[in-house]
Structures are given as C-alpha cells and as structure tokens.
Design a protein around this motif. Structure first.
Motif, short mmCIF file in Angstrom:
data_model
loop_
_atom_site.label_atom_id
_atom_site.label_comp_id
_atom_site.label_asym_id
_atom_site.label_seq_id
_atom_site.Cartn_x
_atom_site.Cartn_y
_atom_site.Cartn_z
N GLN A 105 12.29 -7.96 17.76
CA GLN A 105 13.42 -7.43 16.76
C GLN A 105 14.70 -7.89 16.66
O GLN A 105 15.27 -8.18 17.77
CB GLN A 105 13.59 -6.07 17.48
N THR A 106 15.01 -8.32 15.39
CA THR A 106 16.31 -9.04 15.19
C THR A 106 17.00 -8.10 14.43
O THR A 106 16.55 -7.80 13.14
CB THR A 106 15.84 -10.37 14.40
N MET A 107 18.49 -7.95 14.62
CA MET A 107 19.42 -7.26 13.96
C MET A 107 20.50 -8.24 13.56
O MET A 107 20.85 -8.94 14.72
CB MET A 107 19.81 -5.87 14.53
N GLY A 108 21.13 -8.21 12.47
CA GLY A 108 22.21 -9.09 12.29
C GLY A 108 23.27 -8.23 11.34
O GLY A 108 22.85 -7.51 10.41
N ALA A 109 24.44 -8.31 11.49
CA ALA A 109 25.59 -7.70 10.64
C ALA A 109 26.65 -8.80 10.57
O ALA A 109 27.22 -9.30 11.61
CB ALA A 109 26.16 -6.57 11.58
N THR A 110 27.14 -8.95 9.32
CA THR A 110 28.17 -9.83 9.02
C THR A 110 29.22 -9.09 8.26
O THR A 110 28.96 -8.41 7.26
CB THR A 110 27.77 -11.21 8.28
N GLY A 126 23.99 -7.03 6.34
CA GLY A 126 23.13 -6.65 7.39
C GLY A 126 21.74 -6.93 7.27
O GLY A 126 21.26 -6.77 6.13
N PHE A 127 20.84 -7.03 8.35
CA PHE A 127 19.56 -6.97 8.11
C PHE A 127 18.93 -6.55 9.42
O PHE A 127 19.57 -6.34 10.61
CB PHE A 127 19.10 -8.39 7.67
N TYR A 128 17.55 -6.05 9.30
CA TYR A 128 16.70 -5.76 10.52
C TYR A 128 15.37 -6.28 10.17
O TYR A 128 14.81 -6.32 9.22
CB TYR A 128 16.67 -4.12 10.46
N ARG A 129 14.92 -7.02 11.14
CA ARG A 129 13.55 -7.65 10.95
C ARG A 129 12.59 -7.44 12.13
O ARG A 129 13.25 -7.56 13.57
CB ARG A 129 13.68 -9.33 10.89
N LYS A 130 11.59 -7.09 12.27
CA LYS A 130 10.60 -6.78 13.31
C LYS A 130 9.34 -7.86 13.04
O LYS A 130 8.49 -7.85 12.08
CB LYS A 130 10.04 -5.38 13.25
N ASP A 131 9.11 -8.53 14.06
CA ASP A 131 7.85 -9.28 14.09
C ASP A 131 6.94 -9.04 15.23
O ASP A 131 7.07 -8.52 16.25
CB ASP A 131 7.99 -10.77 14.20
N ARG A 132 5.37 -9.06 15.08
CA ARG A 132 4.44 -8.94 15.70
C ARG A 132 3.27 -9.85 15.69
O ARG A 132 2.72 -10.19 14.50
CB ARG A 132 3.70 -7.53 15.74
N GLU A 174 10.97 -6.45 7.02
CA GLU A 174 12.44 -6.85 7.00
C GLU A 174 13.13 -5.87 6.02
O GLU A 174 12.77 -5.85 4.94
CB GLU A 174 12.66 -8.20 6.69
N LEU A 175 14.44 -5.67 6.21
CA LEU A 175 15.42 -4.93 5.38
C LEU A 175 16.69 -5.62 5.51
O LEU A 175 17.23 -5.78 6.49
CB LEU A 175 15.48 -3.56 5.79
N LYS A 176 17.18 -6.01 4.25
CA LYS A 176 18.66 -6.59 4.00
C LYS A 176 19.30 -5.85 3.11
O LYS A 176 18.80 -5.01 2.21
CB LYS A 176 18.33 -8.03 3.52
#
Length: 719
Positions: free
Chosen positions: A518-523, A498-504, A483-485
């Motif tokens: 894979q989840t991405m978000g921007a505010t 914003g953030f990017y997260r990857k789960d497995r 995860e990166l914020k």
C-alpha cells in the motif's frame, strides 16, 4: 514538319527549368544543419565503466545534429566509445523526425498566411466600401429619372402625335416638368423650378430628349446591376477570407484540415514519432511500453492512428558483456548494461497498432506483437531452441464529455518454443481464445470538476501470472493493482496532489506467501511570492506479507520517504541568483524489526554577476544509521568560479572539501579551460581531483585513494 517543330518547342518550354528554379530545387536537396560534435580522450576514474581497473582511459565521440532535408526537420544523435563494458547506453546512433520543429515551421507558415489573409481582408473591405459608394451614387441617379416603362410609354405617345402635322412644331407644355427633372433631378424645391429657364421644346425635341433619357436610364441600370453583382462577389470573398482567418487562429481545427499545405505536408503533420536506430517506443500498455531497441519506430495520428515498431530489444538487464568475444555473456550481474553494438542474443520484436480516433480522445485501436528470443538470458546452460511471443491488445477510450472519459485496455499473450512439443492449455492454435491465465486488463476513469478545479484519475489493473510481452520493459506479472490520483488547486498559489495505490500478488494462491503493498503519497506546492517557492512531499509504503501457514509470522514493515524543496530568487540589481535548499528523509524497514534511516541536506546557489563572471557553490550533508555503509556521516562542500573573456575563452576553477567518519577529510578541485581555436571549433581541457561524494561512493576506496584524478581533452565543433 513546321507543325512538329512548333510542338517540340512547346514541349521543351514545358519541361525546361529556368536557372532560378533549378537553383531552388537543388538548394532544397542540400540539408541545412546545426549541432555540436565532440571527440576526445578521458583518463582516470571512469564511473560508468564495469571494469574495476583504475586508472583507465578511453576514446569517445558524440554528436547532436539537427538538419532539414526537403523542408523536413530531422535530428541525429550518436555516441561512440572504445569501452566494451559500460553501465549505460554505449555505441548507438539515432535519427528521428523532429515533430516540434516541423510544427514550428508549419506554424510560421500559418502566421505568414494569417498576415496575408489580414491584408487581403483589409483590401477587400476597401473595395467593398468603394463599390458601396458607387452603387449608392448610381442608385441616386437612377431615382432621378423616370423608370423605363414610363419613358417608353411617353415616347410611344409622342411618336403617335408626331404623325399629326399640327403638333410637329408646337411647343409641348407638358414637357416642362420632364425638363426640370432632367436639369435638376430629385429637387422638390419650387423656387428652383422658378429660376430655371425652361426651353421651348417642340415635339421632335421632346422625342429626342426622351430617347436620350431612356439610353441614360439603361446605362445607369447596367451600372447598378454591375455594382450589385460585384458587391455580392466581394461579400463572398470577405466571408471566405474571414473563415480562413478563423481557421488560422484555431490551431486545433488547423491540425485537422489545413488548406495551405500539400498532401505530403499534410501526411507529415500527422507524424508523432519517426525514429531509426536507438528507439524508445512507448505507445501501448501491453504491447510496447518502457523498452529501448535498435530498429525503427513510427507513430502517426490524425483522424486515424497507426503505430509500428520493429527491431532488437537492447535491455539486457542482469547480464554483462563478454569483452573477448564481443557478445552477450549470460552471467548474472547487478548492473543494467546497454550496448548498442553488442546486442547479438537480444529479442526481436515487431508490433503494429492501428485504429480510429486520437489517443487523448475517443478512440478504438487494435494491436499485435510478434517476438522471437531465447527462453532465458540469465541461464548458463546452452539453449538451442527459440521462444516465440505473441501478444494482442484492444484499446478503447470514450470521452463522455469535455471533463470525463473512460478507458479500457485488454491484452492476451502466449509463449511457445519452436521445435518442442507444446502441452497444456497454452496451445498456439487455440490462441487467443484459450483459458490459459495469460490475460491483462486495465480500466481507467478520468474526471475534471471545473467548479472546484479538481482532477481525479481512478485506475484498476490486473495482470495474470503467465502474461508476458517482449515489448514491455518493466511490468510485474501476477499483480492486481488499484490506484487513485487527485490534483487539487486550493488557490492561485497553493496546489495539492496525492495518490493511493494497492498492489497484490499470488493471484492464483499457488504460493505460500502473499504480498500486499500500500503506497500513499501527498505533495503540496506553495508559491509564497514570485521569488519564494516551497514544495513538500510525503510517501509512506506499507508492506503486508501474509502466509497460508498459520505458524509463520506475518510482517507489516512500513517505509517512509519525505522531501522538502525550497527555491528562492532574491531581488538583486544586475545580478541573477537562485538558491535551492532540499531535505530528504528515508526510513526503510529491515530484517529483525530494525529500520534504517537516511537523511540528506543540500543547499546550492547559482549566481551570474555579469556576462563575464559566474559562481556555483553547493553544501551537502548526508547521514544514516547503517553501520555497513561507507558514509555514515559525510559533509561535502564545493565551489566553482567561471570567467568568460571577451575573446570567448572560458576558465573555470573550483575547490572541494569532504569530511567522512571513515576516511576523515579530503580536498579536491578542478580546472577547466575552453579555448576557441577557429570559428565554430573549441578545445576543452579538464583536470579534476575527486573527493568522496563526487560519484564513487560504492567503489573501491583504497584504489581510488592511490589515483583520485580524472581528466579529459575534447575537440568541440558547434555551428
């Protein structure tokens, strides 16, 4: 006997408390309370009741009380109802140390001390000024008189000459200058010397005069020495007072060492949490996190850190209550039920975490958890053995500098059942050094770039498939996450995050399918002006499901979640008004490639015209393309107007209108009256006709149509 009587009188005087001291002591024992308590009866459609019997009624009471005991602020809350099946928290109490109130009390005391020290500093500066003036005057007088060695030498010379008879009664011309210095010290003006009448001094008179000058010189020297010593002491006091002022002005340093509070208060100032009853411990990633329990929870932090939790977990997810036997019944259910009084089969946990340093700074902690419970709470098979859970955790953080830090957390767990033989690698005696895949780890790097005002947080987390912790409410095992914020201030009015997260999952490749999310978000937040604020967010979720079997299909569903919120406060005279508009869009992938979308439009306004009138209105439109839903298209309008009389009576009336493609149109309304009976006591009555969209979208519409009403009567005590 007289000696003994005197001793006893002294002893009585030492231990005797005068009346004012006694009153003050007992006054501290009587707690000062503030709060609100309400009790009443509800009847009609109860949205959080697990029963589908409508209408129904129940008695409830709740309170929120703040009180101070021996200058220690505490907060007590409780809720009780005679409902036995409730979706939500029911029948609980909680007593907690109010850390914020204690901090405010300490700060107020510090402010008082700050004013005292300021006054003390002003007084010390005035005394210093007076001493400086006196010292300067004394030194000036001392400079006008010859020093002691000269005077003593001259006195010795005159004394020797006095032994010679011919000098006894002679005038001594050499004393003229000395006489001038005595009559006009520090005056080099020759004209002054000419105007002075010089006495005709004999040798005896000169000796007497010198003796007087020596005594005067000694007196002035003592004054100079006294004023110099006094000035040095005042300087030390001023420096000490200035240091105290600097300490009082710096809350961070004051939190570490406060010379104005006792040992007990110093200990109390380190308490972050102290809860009894309904507790919410959340201080450790792999020990206690996201849980609620019935018990005790303590968290203390200064140079050292200590946290302790003991109690029964009350998160009975996927279970409901047995009303007849008043205990948990292991029946799978879609609700998440909590009932404080009915937790009988819950898990018991005890957790301890301690170490050096502060949570937000450099620290090194170690923790352990021990739990006991049933192996399963959804199985309908009788279970005779108990399962035990042991978890250890190491938590370290290093602040590289004021802007960068690295955090490492490691956890290890084991599960075993008492009374049953344990086989395999997960042997309790080998814990924690066995090779069983029950590890958990987290690494986090935080950075603040001051020049660009950028905040970055990078996190990596791995949880083995067999890691379990009774103290963690919601955590996915068999999970690898990156995860990166980022938070970026683009200008004073524009902020981005914003953030990017990857789960497995399927870390051991023991399953056929592997799922990656894979989840991405921007505010984006834009403050257009002081009255208009815009906030927009967009979050796509990409799900990749792959299989080891090449013949099976691989899916890549994509979901989107978007929100836009606008807040506007118009400039009006003598009127306070706030408008809020929100748009939400959800696109969710379904089976067979079909996607469902949900759209929601909302506008509401709160306006206060004067101390007597207040109005709230709301317009909501909801739409989706799901044919199975009750609400493919729903429009809801509501408005309520409140009037507060000068005698404290508050009357609120409202209307509602809803149109839905299934039930067509509905109208409703509400009437609420709050009447003061006596001081601090109010009676509140509510009668409401509900419409679709209030809170029963998923309930039995046919039953609700027969009795779409809800009401209550409550007695409220506030002080």
């Amino acid at each position: 006997s007289a000696h003994r009587s005197g001793f006893m009188n002294k002893l009585k005087n030492k231990i005797k408390l005068d009346s004012s001291t006694t009153k003050t002591f007992f006054k501290k024992l009587i707690p000062k309370t503030t709060g609100t308590i309400s009790s009443g009866y509800d009847y009609g459609i109860i949205p959080f009741a697990a029963n589908i019997k409508y209408p129904m009624g129940y008695f409830s009471s709740q309170g929120n009380i703040g009180f101070s005991l021996l200058s220690i602020p505490l907060a007590a809350t409780y809720y009780y109802s005679d409902l036995k099946s409730v979706s939500g928290l029911n029948n609980y109490f909680r007593v907690a140390f109010d850390a914020n109130a204690y901090k405010n009390v300490t700060q107020n005391k510090n402010f008082e001390k700050l004013d005292e020290q300021k006054e003390a500093l002003n007084s010390l500066n005035q005394i210093k000024q007076q001493l400086t003036q006196k010292l300067a005057f004394a030194q000036n007088m001392q400079n006008g008189i010859p020093n002691s060695s000269v005077l003593n030498s001259q006195l010795s010379n005159y004394s020797n000459r006095l032994n010679t008879d011919k000098y006894k009664n002679q005038v001594n011309p050499s004393l003229v200058e000395d006489s001038i210095k005595k009559l006009a010290p520090n005056s080099p003006n020759d004209s002054l010397k000419a105007n002075i009448s010089i006495p005709k001094l004999t040798l005896t008179d000169s000796i007497n005069q010198l003796t007087g000058l020596i005594k005067r010189n000694d007196s002035i020297s003592k004054k100079v020495e006294h004023y110099t010593d006094a000035l040095q002491k005042i300087e030390q006091q001023i420096k000490s007072t200035q240091n105290k002022l600097e300490l009082l002005k710096n809350p961070q340093k004051l939190a570490e060492q406060n010379p104005y509070i006792g040992k007990l208060n110093s200990l109390m100032s380190g308490i972050k949490k102290f809860e009894i009853g309904m507790c919410y411990p959340n201080y450790s990633t792999f020990l206690v996190n996201g849980s609620s329990l019935k018990g005790i929870n303590v968290e203390w932090e200064k140079k050292f850190y200590v946290a302790f939790t003991y109690g029964k977990t009350i998160n009975t997810i996927l279970t409901t209550n047995n009303i007849i036997q008043n205990q948990l019944q292991t029946v799978r259910n879609g609700f998440n039920f909590f009932d404080f009084s009915n937790v009988r089969d819950s898990r018991k946990i005890a957790a301890l975490k301690f170490g050096y340093g502060k949570k937000e700074g450099t620290h090194l902690y170690a923790g352990v958890l021990y739990g006991v419970g049933l192996p399963s709470y959804v199985s309908q098979i009788s279970q005779n053995s108990l399962e035990k859970n042991i978890v250890i955790e190491l938590d370290g953080k290093m602040a590289i500098n004021a802007s960068n830090s690295v955090e490492l957390i490691y956890g290890k767990s084991t599960l075993f059942q008492s009374g049953l033989p344990v086989t395999g690698e997960n042997i309790p005696s080998g814990f924690p050094f066995n090779k069983y895949r029950s590890n958990a780890g987290l690494v986090r790097y935080s950075s603040l770039i001051k020049k660009t005002k950028t905040k970055l947080i990078a996190t990596g987390r791995l949880i083995d498939p067999f890691f379990n912790s009774y103290g963690v409410g919601f955590m996915r095992s068999d999970n690898l996450r990156y995860e990166l914020k980022i938070e970026q201030e683009l200008s004073r009015k524009i902020k981005f995050s914003g953030f990017y997260r990857k789960d497995r999952d399927n870390l051991l490749n023991t399953f056929t399918y592997t799922t990656q999310l894979q989840t991405m978000g921007a505010t984006l937040s834009i403050k257009i002006d002081k009255r208009l604020l815009l906030k927009a967010s967009f979050m796509p979720v990409i799900q990749n499901i792959s299989s080891k079997d090449t013949g099976l299909k691989v899916s890549h569903p994509v979901n989107n979640i978007s929100n836009v919120i606008v807040t506007y406060t118009p400039k009006t005279r003598n009127i306070t008004s706030v408008f809020t508009a929100m748009y939400s869009y959800y696109s969710l992938s379904g089976t067979g490639g079909k996607s469902s979308f949900f759209q929601n439009y909302l506008v509401n306004n709160n306006t206060t015209f004067n101390p007597h009138f207040k109005n709230d209105f709301s317009i909501n439109y909801f739409q989706n393309n799901d044919n199975d839903s009750l609400n493919n298209s729903t429009f809801l309008f509501s408005n309520s107007l409140s009037y507060a009389s000068s005698r404290g009576v508050i009357i609120t009336g409202g209307i509602k209108f809803v149109h839905n493609n299934l039930i067509k149109s509905q109208t409703g309304g509400l009437l609420k009256i709050n009447i003061p009976i006596i001081k601090h006591v109010h009676l509140e009555l509510l009668a409401e006709k509900l419409v679709l969209g209030d809170f029963y979208n998923s309930y039995n519409i046919e039953q609700i149509k027969k009795f779409p009403f809800y009401g209550y009567a409550k007695l409220i005590i506030s002080w």
